[in-house]
Design an enzyme around this catalytic site. Structure first.
Site, PDB file in Angstrom:
ATOM      1  N   ASP A  13       0.830  -1.207   0.000  1.00  0.00           N
ATOM      2  CA  ASP A  13       0.000   0.000   0.000  1.00  0.00           C
ATOM      3  C   ASP A  13       0.866   1.260   0.000  1.00  0.00           C
ATOM      4  OD1 ASP A  13      -2.376   1.368  -0.051  1.00  0.00           O
ATOM      5  OD2 ASP A  13      -2.815   1.117   2.085  1.00  0.00           O
ATOM      6  N   HIS A  30       2.658   3.270  -8.933  1.00  0.00           N
ATOM      7  CA  HIS A  30       2.480   1.837  -9.210  1.00  0.00           C
ATOM      8  C   HIS A  30       3.698   1.289  -9.954  1.00  0.00           C
ATOM      9  CE1 HIS A  30      -1.460   2.174  -7.651  1.00  0.00           C
ATOM     10  NE2 HIS A  30      -2.003   2.804  -8.677  1.00  0.00           N
ATOM     11  N   LEU A 124      10.925 -20.612  -4.692  1.00  0.00           N
ATOM     12  CA  LEU A 124       9.925 -19.753  -4.043  1.00  0.00           C
ATOM     13  C   LEU A 124       8.553 -19.901  -4.703  1.00  0.00           C
ATOM     14  CD1 LEU A 124       9.292 -17.294  -2.107  1.00  0.00           C
ATOM     15  CD2 LEU A 124       9.792 -15.845  -4.090  1.00  0.00           C
TER      16      LEU A 124
HETATM   17  C1  IPE Z   1      -5.442  -2.878  -0.510  1.00  0.00           C
HETATM   18  O1  IPE Z   1      -5.083  -1.531  -0.628  1.00  0.00           O
HETATM   19  C2  IPE Z   1      -5.401  -3.531  -1.848  1.00  0.00           C
HETATM   20  C3  IPE Z   1      -4.071  -3.737  -2.438  1.00  0.00           C
HETATM   21  C4  IPE Z   1      -2.934  -3.452  -1.863  1.00  0.00           C
HETATM   22  C5  IPE Z   1      -4.060  -4.339  -3.741  1.00  0.00           C
HETATM   23  P1  IPE Z   1      -6.170  -0.381  -0.764  1.00  0.00           P
HETATM   24  O2  IPE Z   1      -5.437   0.904  -0.833  1.00  0.00           O
HETATM   25  O3  IPE Z   1      -7.096  -0.691  -1.856  1.00  0.00           O
HETATM   26  O4  IPE Z   1      -6.969  -0.535   0.623  1.00  0.00           O
HETATM   27  P2  IPE Z   1      -7.903   0.476   1.424  1.00  0.00           P
HETATM   28  O5  IPE Z   1      -8.926   0.984   0.445  1.00  0.00           O
HETATM   29  O6  IPE Z   1      -7.046   1.568   1.931  1.00  0.00           O
HETATM   30  O7  IPE Z   1      -8.473  -0.344   2.519  1.00  0.00           O
HETATM   31  C1  IPE Z   2      -1.438   0.163  -3.446  1.00  0.00           C
HETATM   32  O1  IPE Z   2      -1.216   1.525  -3.449  1.00  0.00           O
HETATM   33  C2  IPE Z   2      -1.601  -0.402  -4.833  1.00  0.00           C
HETATM   34  C3  IPE Z   2      -2.977  -0.849  -5.130  1.00  0.00           C
HETATM   35  C4  IPE Z   2      -4.000  -0.817  -4.306  1.00  0.00           C
HETATM   36  C5  IPE Z   2      -3.190  -1.372  -6.463  1.00  0.00           C
HETATM   37  P1  IPE Z   2      -2.407   2.554  -3.476  1.00  0.00           P
HETATM   38  O2  IPE Z   2      -2.738   2.868  -4.884  1.00  0.00           O
HETATM   39  O3  IPE Z   2      -3.552   2.068  -2.647  1.00  0.00           O
HETATM   40  O4  IPE Z   2      -1.739   3.812  -2.800  1.00  0.00           O
HETATM   41  P2  IPE Z   2      -2.434   4.836  -1.804  1.00  0.00           P
HETATM   42  O5  IPE Z   2      -3.020   4.053  -0.673  1.00  0.00           O
HETATM   43  O6  IPE Z   2      -3.496   5.549  -2.588  1.00  0.00           O
HETATM   44  O7  IPE Z   2      -1.333   5.736  -1.379  1.00  0.00           O
HETATM   45 MG    MG Z   3      -4.089   2.316  -0.689  1.00  0.00          MG
END
Ligand code: IPE
Ligand code: IPE
Ligand code: MG
Length: 229
Positions: A13, A30, A124
């Site tokens: 995240d 990303h 792995l």
């Molecule tokens: C969880 O992250 C999903 C992934 C890392 C793929 P999100 O950014 O979507 O989660 P929330 O919305 O903060 O719970």
């Molecule tokens: C995690 O990073 C990647 C996915 C959920 C695909 P985020 O895109 O959720 O990044 P934040 O939480 O908005 O910073």
């Molecule tokens: Mg996120």
């Protein structure tokens, strides 16, 4: 001898916040997140972790702007196409967990090719959770049970597993979540009931070998009781 988690599952995240802090579009976060993926795949091997599962796209992530969703799938497609041979040559077995039939067809094809190419590998076990939701996985398992006319009186916690997306995955020992949030967000609901949790404020693109080591060290200090004494 330090205790090593057999199965590490990571909620990657903070990509968006990483990019925003640099004044860049979210999608560049990303892209940069991929370098952290490469680092943890290497680190898992160094520490002797057998299963590494990476949360890549949740069933809730469809709520994001269509352009971001499209970009994520495109990034997965191009990265797998470029890197599947390399993963194979490193003896890594790649799996995908999720409702895959809702993904773009080209991505589905590359996923199938990658799984096939690496299915005999014994190193792995690397699993990408894509269009994955823990509740959806349980619902999908129940549908398979009904479809197979499985004898309900024989159903128990052990044989339920065979109906999950990746039956070969053992329970999760350690869940790592980056970027400061402390929640599961529908990740590996069935498999994480006795997982240890490690949270760090580090944003996913910045996650380093050192962060991984800190998580391993913390895990080795945890006392797991599984309800016993
Ligand atoms: C969880 O992250 C999903 C992934 C890392 C793929 P999100 O950014 O979507 O989660 P929330 O919305 O903060 O719970
Ligand atoms: C995690 O990073 C990647 C996915 C959920 C695909 P985020 O895109 O959720 O990044 P934040 O939480 O908005 O910073
Ligand atoms: Mg996120």
């Amino acid at each position: 001898m330090k205790k090593i988690p057999e199965h590490v599952a990571i909620i990657m995240d903070g990509n968006g916040r990483w990019a925003e802090a640099k004044g860049l579009p979210r999608v560049s976060g990303h892209k940069e997140g991929l370098s952290a993926v490469r680092r943890v795949v290497k680190a898992a091997k160094v520490y002797g972790v057998r299963y590494l599962t990476l949360y890549s796209f949740s069933t809730e992530n469809w709520k994001r702007p269509p352009d971001e969703v499209k970009f994520l799938f495109m990034l997965m497609e191009s990265t797998l196409t470029k890197e599947m041979e390399d993963l194979h040559s490193r003896n890594i077995r790649v799996r995908f967990a999720g409702k895959l039939d809702k993904l773009p067809e080209k991505l589905q094809q590359i996923i199938a090719d990658t799984e096939k190419l690496t299915e005999e590998n014994s190193g792995l076990n690397l699993t990408f959770a894509v269009n994955y939701g823990g509740r959806q996985e349980i619902i999908d398992a129940i549908k398979k049970i009904i479809k197979a006319r499985y004898p309900i009186k024989h159903l128990d916690q052990d044989n339920f597993r065979q109906f999950l997306y990746c039956p070969q995955l053992p329970d999760v020992d350690l869940v790592i979540r980056t970027a400061g949030e402390q929640r599961l967000s529908n990740f590996l609901v069935w498999q994480s009931i006795y997982a240890e949790f490690y949270f760090t404020r580090t944003l996913w693109p910045d996650f380093s070998e050192k962060d991984f080591k800190m998580a391993m060290d913390e895990f080795s200090r945890r006392k797991r009781r599984f309800g016993g004494l």
